[in-house]
Design a protein around this motif. Structure first.
Motif, PDB file in Angstrom:
ATOM      1  N   HIS A 187      34.376  32.480  56.137  1.00  0.00           N
ATOM      2  CA  HIS A 187      34.303  32.203  54.697  1.00  0.00           C
ATOM      3  C   HIS A 187      33.830  30.786  54.391  1.00  0.00           C
ATOM      4  O   HIS A 187      34.017  29.875  55.197  1.00  0.00           O
ATOM      5  CB  HIS A 187      35.673  32.410  54.036  1.00  0.00           C
ATOM      6  CG  HIS A 187      36.085  33.833  53.970  1.00  0.00           C
ATOM      7  ND1 HIS A 187      36.748  34.468  54.996  1.00  0.00           N
ATOM      8  CD2 HIS A 187      35.904  34.760  52.997  1.00  0.00           C
ATOM      9  CE1 HIS A 187      36.971  35.718  54.664  1.00  0.00           C
ATOM     10  NE2 HIS A 187      36.466  35.926  53.453  1.00  0.00           N
ATOM     11  N   HIS A 199      29.888  39.488  45.119  1.00  0.00           N
ATOM     12  CA  HIS A 199      29.652  38.865  46.426  1.00  0.00           C
ATOM     13  C   HIS A 199      30.793  39.138  47.415  1.00  0.00           C
ATOM     14  O   HIS A 199      30.839  38.537  48.479  1.00  0.00           O
ATOM     15  CB  HIS A 199      29.466  37.353  46.252  1.00  0.00           C
ATOM     16  CG  HIS A 199      28.104  36.957  45.756  1.00  0.00           C
ATOM     17  ND1 HIS A 199      27.775  36.979  44.422  1.00  0.00           N
ATOM     18  CD2 HIS A 199      26.993  36.545  46.422  1.00  0.00           C
ATOM     19  CE1 HIS A 199      26.518  36.581  44.293  1.00  0.00           C
ATOM     20  NE2 HIS A 199      26.025  36.315  45.480  1.00  0.00           N
ATOM     21  N   ASN A 200      31.716  40.014  47.035  1.00  0.00           N
ATOM     22  CA  ASN A 200      32.903  40.307  47.856  1.00  0.00           C
ATOM     23  C   ASN A 200      33.756  39.067  48.110  1.00  0.00           C
ATOM     24  O   ASN A 200      34.351  38.910  49.169  1.00  0.00           O
ATOM     25  CB  ASN A 200      32.518  40.962  49.189  1.00  0.00           C
ATOM     26  CG  ASN A 200      31.941  42.339  48.963  1.00  0.00           C
ATOM     27  OD1 ASN A 200      32.456  43.110  48.164  1.00  0.00           O
ATOM     28  ND2 ASN A 200      30.849  42.626  49.646  1.00  0.00           N
ATOM     29  N   GLY A 201      33.784  38.193  47.108  1.00  0.00           N
ATOM     30  CA  GLY A 201      34.573  36.977  47.212  1.00  0.00           C
ATOM     31  C   GLY A 201      35.735  37.000  46.242  1.00  0.00           C
ATOM     32  O   GLY A 201      36.055  38.035  45.644  1.00  0.00           O
ATOM     33  N   ASP A 202      36.350  35.837  46.079  1.00  0.00           N
ATOM     34  CA  ASP A 202      37.495  35.711  45.194  1.00  0.00           C
ATOM     35  C   ASP A 202      37.453  34.343  44.522  1.00  0.00           C
ATOM     36  O   ASP A 202      36.914  33.381  45.083  1.00  0.00           O
ATOM     37  CB  ASP A 202      38.793  35.870  46.000  1.00  0.00           C
ATOM     38  CG  ASP A 202      40.015  36.056  45.102  1.00  0.00           C
ATOM     39  OD1 ASP A 202      39.860  36.534  43.962  1.00  0.00           O
ATOM     40  OD2 ASP A 202      41.122  35.717  45.552  1.00  0.00           O
ATOM     41  N   LYS A 227      33.028  38.653  42.501  1.00  0.00           N
ATOM     42  CA  LYS A 227      33.435  39.984  42.958  1.00  0.00           C
ATOM     43  C   LYS A 227      32.249  40.743  43.558  1.00  0.00           C
ATOM     44  O   LYS A 227      32.388  41.415  44.579  1.00  0.00           O
ATOM     45  CB  LYS A 227      34.050  40.761  41.778  1.00  0.00           C
ATOM     46  CG  LYS A 227      34.779  42.009  42.177  1.00  0.00           C
ATOM     47  CD  LYS A 227      35.476  42.625  40.970  1.00  0.00           C
ATOM     48  CE  LYS A 227      36.193  43.892  41.388  1.00  0.00           C
ATOM     49  NZ  LYS A 227      36.818  44.559  40.247  1.00  0.00           N
ATOM     50  N   PRO A 236      32.411  35.284  51.467  1.00  0.00           N
ATOM     51  CA  PRO A 236      32.168  35.603  52.864  1.00  0.00           C
ATOM     52  C   PRO A 236      30.841  34.976  53.314  1.00  0.00           C
ATOM     53  O   PRO A 236      29.930  34.822  52.498  1.00  0.00           O
ATOM     54  CB  PRO A 236      32.101  37.127  52.888  1.00  0.00           C
ATOM     55  CG  PRO A 236      31.795  37.528  51.501  1.00  0.00           C
ATOM     56  CD  PRO A 236      32.307  36.444  50.597  1.00  0.00           C
TER      57      PRO A 236
END
Length: 183
Positions: free
Chosen positions: A112, A162-165, A160, A182
């Motif tokens: 990450h 980007h599959n992130g937080d 979201k 990620p």
């Protein structure tokens, strides 16, 4: 007095333009279910450029940006993440106290990249921390003329995709937004 009136009109025009941009951006990303336009690029350079784009705003409040990072690269949609950094840095300037600093850090783990944007100023009450990512929500009503409550909704949706937080912590006169993406 005429110059003051022109300044007020220019500020209102900029505010309306920013609101229209945020509405368009949110509409565009809300309907997106897959991430497109991904490429590898220099994240550090992008963030430095976003800080420079907002120089007029931070210099008006005598805020000093502190950028503490080396060169970091990411595979992402460059245009979308630019919106994220501009929104987060703009908020740090808007809600940060005059004559202080905003700090931006980038750190990496094996899987990450973390970007944090922090300011010294108005705290976000605990009961508002989850709500601030909703459309049209503004925790600080005293600044409502400066925003439209869409910026953080755009940020959340882009991260979201980007599959992130994105998380926020606020206390002791300091607020920190941290984005996890990620690699």
């Amino acid at each position: 007095q005429k110059a003051e009136y022109i300044d007020i009109i220019e500020e209102e025009s900029l505010r309306l333009s920013a609101m229209a941009t945020n509405v368009l951006n949110l509409t565009k990303v809300e309907n997106q279910t897959i991430l497109t336009g991904v490429s590898k690029y220099n994240l550090s350079e992008q963030i430095r450029n976003c800080v420079l784009l907002l120089e007029n705003k931070w210099s008006k409040k005598n805020i000093t940006p502190e950028l503490d990072f080396g060169e970091h690269y990411i595979n992402a949609n460059e245009e979308m993440l630019k919106q994220v950094w501009i929104n987060l840095i703009d908020n740090a300037i808007k809600y940060g106290d005059e004559d202080t600093t905003i700090r931006i850090d980038i750190t990496e783990t094996e899987n990450h990249i973390f970007v944090s944007v922090s300011d010294t100023g108005i705290e976000i009450p605990p009961e508002s921390r989850e709500k601030i990512f909703r459309k049209f929500y503004q925790a600080d009503e005293s600044h409502s003329s400066e925003g439209n409550g869409l910026g953080l909704a755009v940020v959340k949706k882009i991260i979201k995709l980007h599959n992130g937080d994105v998380t926020v912590s606020s206390g002791n006169h300091k607020t920190v937004f941290t984005v996890s993406l990620p690699k």
